[in-house]
Scaffold this motif. Structure first.
Motif, PDB file in Angstrom:
ATOM      1  N   LEU A 242       0.829  -1.207   0.000  1.00 33.42           N
ATOM      2  CA  LEU A 242       0.000   0.000   0.000  1.00 33.42           C
ATOM      3  C   LEU A 242       0.865   1.259   0.000  1.00 33.42           C
ATOM      4  O   LEU A 242       0.422   2.328  -0.429  1.00 33.42           O
ATOM      5  CB  LEU A 242      -0.942  -0.007   1.197  1.00 33.42           C
ATOM      6  N   ASP A 243       2.081   1.145   0.527  1.00 29.27           N
ATOM      7  CA  ASP A 243       3.080   2.199   0.335  1.00 29.27           C
ATOM      8  C   ASP A 243       3.662   1.992  -1.058  1.00 29.27           C
ATOM      9  O   ASP A 243       4.485   1.103  -1.289  1.00 29.27           O
ATOM     10  CB  ASP A 243       4.171   2.102   1.403  1.00 29.27           C
ATOM     11  N   ALA A 621     -11.539  15.242  -2.114  1.00 31.17           N
ATOM     12  CA  ALA A 621     -11.063  13.909  -1.743  1.00 31.17           C
ATOM     13  C   ALA A 621     -11.147  13.052  -2.992  1.00 31.17           C
ATOM     14  O   ALA A 621     -12.218  12.568  -3.358  1.00 31.17           O
ATOM     15  CB  ALA A 621     -11.911  13.327  -0.615  1.00 31.17           C
ATOM     16  N   GLU A 622     -10.007  12.867  -3.652  1.00 28.22           N
ATOM     17  CA  GLU A 622      -9.983  12.202  -4.947  1.00 28.22           C
ATOM     18  C   GLU A 622      -9.944  10.682  -4.782  1.00 28.22           C
ATOM     19  O   GLU A 622      -9.179  10.146  -3.987  1.00 28.22           O
ATOM     20  CB  GLU A 622      -8.763  12.657  -5.760  1.00 28.22           C
ATOM     21  N   HIS A 623     -10.785  10.007  -5.542  1.00 20.41           N
ATOM     22  CA  HIS A 623     -10.825   8.543  -5.587  1.00 20.41           C
ATOM     23  C   HIS A 623     -10.938   7.971  -4.175  1.00 20.41           C
ATOM     24  O   HIS A 623     -10.216   7.040  -3.799  1.00 20.41           O
ATOM     25  CB  HIS A 623      -9.571   8.006  -6.289  1.00 20.41           C
ATOM     26  N   PHE A 624     -11.893   8.495  -3.399  1.00 24.23           N
ATOM     27  CA  PHE A 624     -12.014   8.063  -2.008  1.00 24.23           C
ATOM     28  C   PHE A 624     -12.529   6.627  -1.882  1.00 24.23           C
ATOM     29  O   PHE A 624     -12.475   6.029  -0.804  1.00 24.23           O
ATOM     30  CB  PHE A 624     -12.910   9.027  -1.227  1.00 24.23           C
ATOM     31  N   ASN A 625     -13.013   6.063  -2.961  1.00 24.89           N
ATOM     32  CA  ASN A 625     -13.506   4.681  -2.932  1.00 24.89           C
ATOM     33  C   ASN A 625     -12.416   3.647  -3.235  1.00 24.89           C
ATOM     34  O   ASN A 625     -12.705   2.454  -3.352  1.00 24.89           O
ATOM     35  CB  ASN A 625     -14.629   4.515  -3.949  1.00 24.89           C
ATOM     36  N   ASN A 638       0.216  -1.942 -16.798  1.00 28.54           N
ATOM     37  CA  ASN A 638       1.351  -1.794 -15.867  1.00 28.54           C
ATOM     38  C   ASN A 638       1.468  -0.394 -15.279  1.00 28.54           C
ATOM     39  O   ASN A 638       2.462  -0.095 -14.608  1.00 28.54           O
ATOM     40  CB  ASN A 638       2.677  -2.180 -16.525  1.00 28.54           C
ATOM     41  N   GLN A 639       0.477   0.476 -15.507  1.00 33.81           N
ATOM     42  CA  GLN A 639       0.514   1.845 -14.979  1.00 33.81           C
ATOM     43  C   GLN A 639      -0.687   2.055 -14.061  1.00 33.81           C
ATOM     44  O   GLN A 639      -1.783   2.392 -14.512  1.00 33.81           O
ATOM     45  CB  GLN A 639       0.478   2.868 -16.124  1.00 33.81           C
ATOM     46  N   PRO A 640      -0.538   1.836 -12.729  1.00 34.49           N
ATOM     47  CA  PRO A 640      -1.670   2.006 -11.806  1.00 34.49           C
ATOM     48  C   PRO A 640      -2.131   3.457 -11.743  1.00 34.49           C
ATOM     49  O   PRO A 640      -1.336   4.402 -11.865  1.00 34.49           O
ATOM     50  CB  PRO A 640      -1.099   1.564 -10.454  1.00 34.49           C
ATOM     51  N   TYR A 641      -3.446   3.620 -11.550  1.00 40.92           N
ATOM     52  CA  TYR A 641      -4.012   4.945 -11.310  1.00 40.92           C
ATOM     53  C   TYR A 641      -3.725   5.345  -9.857  1.00 40.92           C
ATOM     54  O   TYR A 641      -3.342   4.513  -9.022  1.00 40.92           O
ATOM     55  CB  TYR A 641      -5.511   4.913 -11.604  1.00 40.92           C
ATOM     56  N   ARG A 642      -3.933   6.600  -9.538  1.00 36.13           N
ATOM     57  CA  ARG A 642      -3.621   7.111  -8.207  1.00 36.13           C
ATOM     58  C   ARG A 642      -4.611   6.593  -7.154  1.00 36.13           C
ATOM     59  O   ARG A 642      -5.776   6.308  -7.437  1.00 36.13           O
ATOM     60  CB  ARG A 642      -3.622   8.638  -8.222  1.00 36.13           C
ATOM     61  N   ASP A 643      -4.121   6.518  -5.910  1.00 35.69           N
ATOM     62  CA  ASP A 643      -4.940   6.097  -4.777  1.00 35.69           C
ATOM     63  C   ASP A 643      -5.670   7.307  -4.190  1.00 35.69           C
ATOM     64  O   ASP A 643      -5.542   8.439  -4.667  1.00 35.69           O
ATOM     65  CB  ASP A 643      -4.047   5.446  -3.716  1.00 35.69           C
ATOM     66  N   PHE A 644      -6.426   7.037  -3.122  1.00 36.06           N
ATOM     67  CA  PHE A 644      -7.157   8.093  -2.426  1.00 36.06           C
ATOM     68  C   PHE A 644      -6.186   9.159  -1.913  1.00 36.06           C
ATOM     69  O   PHE A 644      -5.158   8.870  -1.314  1.00 36.06           O
ATOM     70  CB  PHE A 644      -7.946   7.489  -1.267  1.00 36.06           C
ATOM     71  N   ILE A 645      -6.560  10.413  -2.136  1.00 38.51           N
ATOM     72  CA  ILE A 645      -5.757  11.538  -1.651  1.00 38.51           C
ATOM     73  C   ILE A 645      -6.650  12.761  -1.521  1.00 38.51           C
ATOM     74  O   ILE A 645      -7.633  12.909  -2.268  1.00 38.51           O
ATOM     75  CB  ILE A 645      -4.563  11.835  -2.587  1.00 38.51           C
ATOM     76  N   ILE A 646      -6.347  13.620  -0.574  1.00 38.29           N
ATOM     77  CA  ILE A 646      -7.065  14.881  -0.393  1.00 38.29           C
ATOM     78  C   ILE A 646      -6.189  16.005  -0.928  1.00 38.29           C
ATOM     79  O   ILE A 646      -5.018  16.128  -0.547  1.00 38.29           O
ATOM     80  CB  ILE A 646      -7.410  15.129   1.083  1.00 38.29           C
ATOM     81  N   ARG A 647      -6.768  16.824  -1.805  1.00 36.54           N
ATOM     82  CA  ARG A 647      -6.006  17.915  -2.422  1.00 36.54           C
ATOM     83  C   ARG A 647      -6.766  19.227  -2.259  1.00 36.54           C
ATOM     84  O   ARG A 647      -8.005  19.260  -2.224  1.00 36.54           O
ATOM     85  CB  ARG A 647      -5.738  17.623  -3.894  1.00 36.54           C
ATOM     86  N   PHE A 648      -5.996  20.313  -2.203  1.00 33.48           N
ATOM     87  CA  PHE A 648      -6.540  21.647  -1.950  1.00 33.48           C
ATOM     88  C   PHE A 648      -6.026  22.604  -3.008  1.00 33.48           C
ATOM     89  O   PHE A 648      -4.911  22.459  -3.522  1.00 33.48           O
ATOM     90  CB  PHE A 648      -6.108  22.124  -0.557  1.00 33.48           C
ATOM     91  N   GLY A 649      -6.844  23.601  -3.330  1.00 29.88           N
ATOM     92  CA  GLY A 649      -6.398  24.618  -4.273  1.00 29.88           C
ATOM     93  C   GLY A 649      -7.298  25.835  -4.227  1.00 29.88           C
ATOM     94  O   GLY A 649      -8.360  25.837  -3.583  1.00 29.88           O
ATOM     95  N   LEU A 650      -6.863  26.879  -4.916  1.00 25.38           N
ATOM     96  CA  LEU A 650      -7.662  28.099  -4.972  1.00 25.38           C
ATOM     97  C   LEU A 650      -7.350  28.878  -6.239  1.00 25.38           C
ATOM     98  O   LEU A 650      -6.301  28.713  -6.864  1.00 25.38           O
ATOM     99  CB  LEU A 650      -7.426  28.977  -3.735  1.00 25.38           C
ATOM    100  N   VAL A 651      -8.299  29.725  -6.610  1.00 25.05           N
ATOM    101  CA  VAL A 651      -8.137  30.687  -7.697  1.00 25.05           C
ATOM    102  C   VAL A 651      -8.444  32.056  -7.101  1.00 25.05           C
ATOM    103  O   VAL A 651      -9.536  32.290  -6.569  1.00 25.05           O
ATOM    104  CB  VAL A 651      -9.086  30.387  -8.872  1.00 25.05           C
ATOM    105  N   TRP A 652      -7.472  32.978  -7.209  1.00 26.45           N
ATOM    106  CA  TRP A 652      -7.575  34.280  -6.546  1.00 26.45           C
ATOM    107  C   TRP A 652      -7.433  35.375  -7.601  1.00 26.45           C
ATOM    108  O   TRP A 652      -6.400  35.508  -8.254  1.00 26.45           O
ATOM    109  CB  TRP A 652      -6.465  34.394  -5.500  1.00 26.45           C
ATOM    110  N   ASP A 653      -8.490  36.170  -7.780  1.00 27.59           N
ATOM    111  CA  ASP A 653      -8.489  37.273  -8.739  1.00 27.59           C
ATOM    112  C   ASP A 653      -8.317  38.599  -8.012  1.00 27.59           C
ATOM    113  O   ASP A 653      -8.918  38.828  -6.950  1.00 27.59           O
ATOM    114  CB  ASP A 653      -9.803  37.307  -9.526  1.00 27.59           C
ATOM    115  N   PHE A 654      -7.495  39.478  -8.620  1.00 26.89           N
ATOM    116  CA  PHE A 654      -7.301  40.832  -8.110  1.00 26.89           C
ATOM    117  C   PHE A 654      -7.607  41.815  -9.233  1.00 26.89           C
ATOM    118  O   PHE A 654      -7.117  41.664 -10.349  1.00 26.89           O
ATOM    119  CB  PHE A 654      -5.858  41.052  -7.642  1.00 26.89           C
ATOM    120  N   PHE A 655      -8.402  42.830  -8.919  1.00 30.99           N
ATOM    121  CA  PHE A 655      -8.700  43.888  -9.875  1.00 30.99           C
ATOM    122  C   PHE A 655      -8.326  45.221  -9.237  1.00 30.99           C
ATOM    123  O   PHE A 655      -8.750  45.529  -8.124  1.00 30.99           O
ATOM    124  CB  PHE A 655     -10.188  43.899 -10.239  1.00 30.99           C
ATOM    125  N   LEU A 656      -7.526  45.998  -9.943  1.00 29.69           N
ATOM    126  CA  LEU A 656      -7.075  47.281  -9.408  1.00 29.69           C
ATOM    127  C   LEU A 656      -8.069  48.375  -9.776  1.00 29.69           C
ATOM    128  O   LEU A 656      -8.379  48.542 -10.954  1.00 29.69           O
ATOM    129  CB  LEU A 656      -5.693  47.629  -9.978  1.00 29.69           C
TER     130      LEU A 656
END
Length: 656
Positions: A242-243, A621-625, A638-656
């Motif tokens: 699993l590792d 939470a990607e592929h939590f199943n 021979n190329q396994p897909y990714r396991d369960f993982i939690i990922r974070f992100g953001l999109v930040w807009d600035f207008f002057l």
């Protein structure tokens, strides 16, 4: 670009953005999909807060200068696009690490090209083409920062800034950088996409110009996937494995790199001066210049002969380059009766190949270059007539060696405020990609020259679409392909896969139907996309799954006195089992194989998205199943897909 320049650019944009935060007035709206969001009005500080610039005044244009609105709302389609490619990846199967390649579950036979494309197509998913470049026009400076976590010791960050120095002149700077170590050994990815573009027009708009510079480098460590004898340990869910770092890959000493620089400039001048806006009688002179210099390199410290076969040299360093120059000069004429007609002559100069000639012991040789220059003609037409919009374009090479042509025509009609119909036909003929025609390697099996043997790939496609929010969205196309060209797993000798380019000498037909419909009940919604595909041929040379589906059940609401929009739900991705294409890291290409059937596993993602003022936050939470629906999930043999993982992100807009 070195990593230090990347951080300098990000720091510059971030500091600029800190000064751009202003008080925002926000109005609740619904976007075209009916999802809750907030479109912001931006106070113009330079005018002492007396004038207000709304979001719809911030414009972006594609390469044809069609206006594309900037949407800052929170919609389910934003969740689909919040990924490495920053576009909806329906029909693509990602590999385990972000920045690796994608296995294509669907096939697009429509192309508007008259010459071969550069090889290593598996590296090109994040390679920005001419059609991906955007130009801008903004009332105040605009900055956007996009961030997402990666897999072990890395991040994805895209920093973008644009400003109009005057109403006539705009420029933008952007850099997208990625580094991700990955869960498996020797699977590090590192990429950078720098782009600078500018747009200018005189006050009377008789002269316009636009251009850009794009510099890109994409590096991937390659390991050939996990060994065949370890497939059972992965699929059984053996706790000792699993590792994923404990798996011994097929090799740990290889990497491939794709780098490219492209320079583009286009300008036009209106020869006739418009006297009456109603007459719209206009004649323009247009000139375009493009130059691209790119290379692909596969390197390996010590050859692995039991994976790729015998070698000329024990140290592998395969490098192929392409220099592609193109310029065109033409006229464009339009009036209210005729529509808009364009005609141009173009000139292309191509230099593709290697630095040495390969000579086999039997005196057979592989040349090192494909060099050519030729003239072509191209034309465009568009006309709006009684609710119908007609458009067409074509191109023809005037060459005996690089024979190529395409013709693309579409007609669209908006029946009412809700229903839009369109249909079209595309006819294309061109040579196969360069790496099918000529390839050299220190591995003996990877040397061939087919320029004189392979025929043009000929494609005819008919397509239709219906778009309706009340009914559904439907897209249908059917294609006939002659001389289909592909990489094929011919045989396996002493556990070495022999992969060769092949040309199918019979016609094949391919059709696909895609349906999309969203159902809403109160704050709940169910968004459904399903695609059906079928290939008609005597042999299994083009393999795709019969069905691909994506279904998202989600909830949207406004919280904290409507200061925050919340969206949460679950997305199911699924495709039926089929003989999935294999991946060859030396070529950076996918190949057809009919020995291993993969697919038929669900991928469930749970997400919580939010929008506060100009910031959109994504938590998934990607592929939590993965741990309870079975470990038989693969992106390629021979190329396994990714396991369960939690990922974070953001999109930040600035207008002057």
């Amino acid at each position: 670009m070195q990593i230090k320049y990347y951080y300098i650019l990000v720091f510059f944009l971030f500091v600029t953005s800190l000064g751009a935060q202003v008080k925002l007035k926000e109005k609740t709206t619904q976007n075209t999909q009916g999802n809750f969001g907030k479109d912001s009005t931006v106070t113009n500080r330079s005018k002492g807060f007396k004038e207000v610039a709304t979001v719809d005044m911030y414009l972006q244009f594609n390469y044809e200068l069609d206006s594309i609105p900037i949407d800052t709302t929170l919609a389910i389609k934003k969740d689909y696009k919040f990924n490495y490619l920053q576009k909806d990846n329906f029909g693509l199967m990602p590999f385990a690490n972000i920045g690796q390649t994608y296995n294509t579950l669907s096939f697009d036979a429509s192309e508007n090209k008259t010459k071969p494309s550069f090889g290593a197509r598996a590296r090109h998913f994040n390679y920005l083409e001419h059609e991906d470049i955007r130009f801008f026009e903004v009332p105040t400076p605009w900055t956007r920062l996009t961030y997402k976590t990666a897999f072990e010791q890395g991040q994805l960050l895209d920093a973008f800034f644009t400003v109009n120095l005057s109403k006539q002149f705009n420029f933008s700077l952007a850099y997208k950088g990625l580094r991700s170590l990955g869960k498996y050994q020797n699977s590090l990815t590192s990429s950078g996409n720098f782009r600078f573009n500018s747009k200018y027009n005189t006050k009377d708009k008789r002269y316009t110009a636009k251009g850009y510079i794009v510099m890109q480098d994409l590096l991937n460590q390659e390991n050939g996937g996990i060994k065949t004898e370890d497939l059972e340990n992965f699929a059984s869910g053996n706790e000792e494995f699993l590792d994923r770092s404990v798996f011994d890959p097929n090799f740990e000493n290889a990497e491939n790199v794709l780098e490219g620089k492209r320079f583009y400039f286009e300008h036009s001048y209106k020869i006739t001066k418009e006297k009456d806006s109603l007459s719209n009688n206009r004649l323009s002179l247009i000139n375009k210049v493009s130059f691209e210099d790119k290379f692909f390199q596969f390197s390996q410290d010590v050859a692995v002969t039991d994976f790729f076969g015998d070698v000329f040299s024990n140290s592998i360093n395969d490098r192929v380059t392409l220099e592609d120059f193109r310029t065109s000069l033409g006229l464009s004429y339009s009036n209210n009766t005729l529509g808009q007609v364009g005609f141009a002559l173009n000139y292309t100069d191509i230099n593709y190949g290697y630095n040495s000639v390969v000579l086999f012991p039997n005196q057979q040789s592989i040349p090192n270059r494909i060099v050519s220059n030729f003239i072509g003609i191209e034309g465009t037409y568009s006309k709006a007539y009684k609710g119908f919009n007609l458009s067409g374009r074509g191109n023809l090479n005037l060459s005996d060696t690089f024979v190529g042509s395409f013709l693309d025509g579409t007609i669209s009609l908006k029946l009412n405020e809700d229903i839009a119909l369109s249909g079209g036909i595309t006819i294309n003929s061109r040579l196969a990609n360069y790496n099918y025609l000529l390839y050299q390697s220190d591995y003996i099996n990877y040397n061939w020259y087919n320029f004189d043997d392979f025929k043009n790939v000929n494609t005819q496609q008919i397509k239709f679409s219906l778009e309706s929010q009340k009914l559904f969205n439907a897209y249908f196309d059917i294609s006939n392909i002659d001389n289909y060209t592909y990489f094929n797993l011919e045989e396996t000798i002493d556990q070495v896969n022999v992969i060769r380019p092949k040309q199918y000498n019979k016609p094949l037909q391919y059709l696909r139907l895609k349906l999309q419909k969203e159902f809403k009940v109160g704050n709940f919604a169910l968004d459904n996309t399903i695609m059906y595909q079928n290939v008609v041929s005597d042999d299994n040379v083009l393999n795709v799954p019969d069905f691909i589906t994506r279904n998202t059940l989600y909830y949207t609401n406004q919280l904290f006195k409507k200061s925050m929009t919340l969206q949460t739900g679950i997305t199911l991705n699924y495709f039926t089992a089929y003989n999935m294409n294999g991946y060859d890291p030396l070529l950076a290409e996918f190949y057809t194989q009919n020995n291993t059937e993969l697919g038929g596993f669900p991928r469930l993602d749970f997400f919580i998205n939010a929008k506060v003022r100009q910031t959109r936050i994504f938590l998934k939470a990607e592929h939590f199943n993965s741990s309870f629906t079975g470990y038989d999930y693969f992106s390629a043999p021979n190329q396994p897909y990714r396991d369960f993982i939690i990922r974070f992100g953001l999109v930040w807009d600035f207008f002057l």
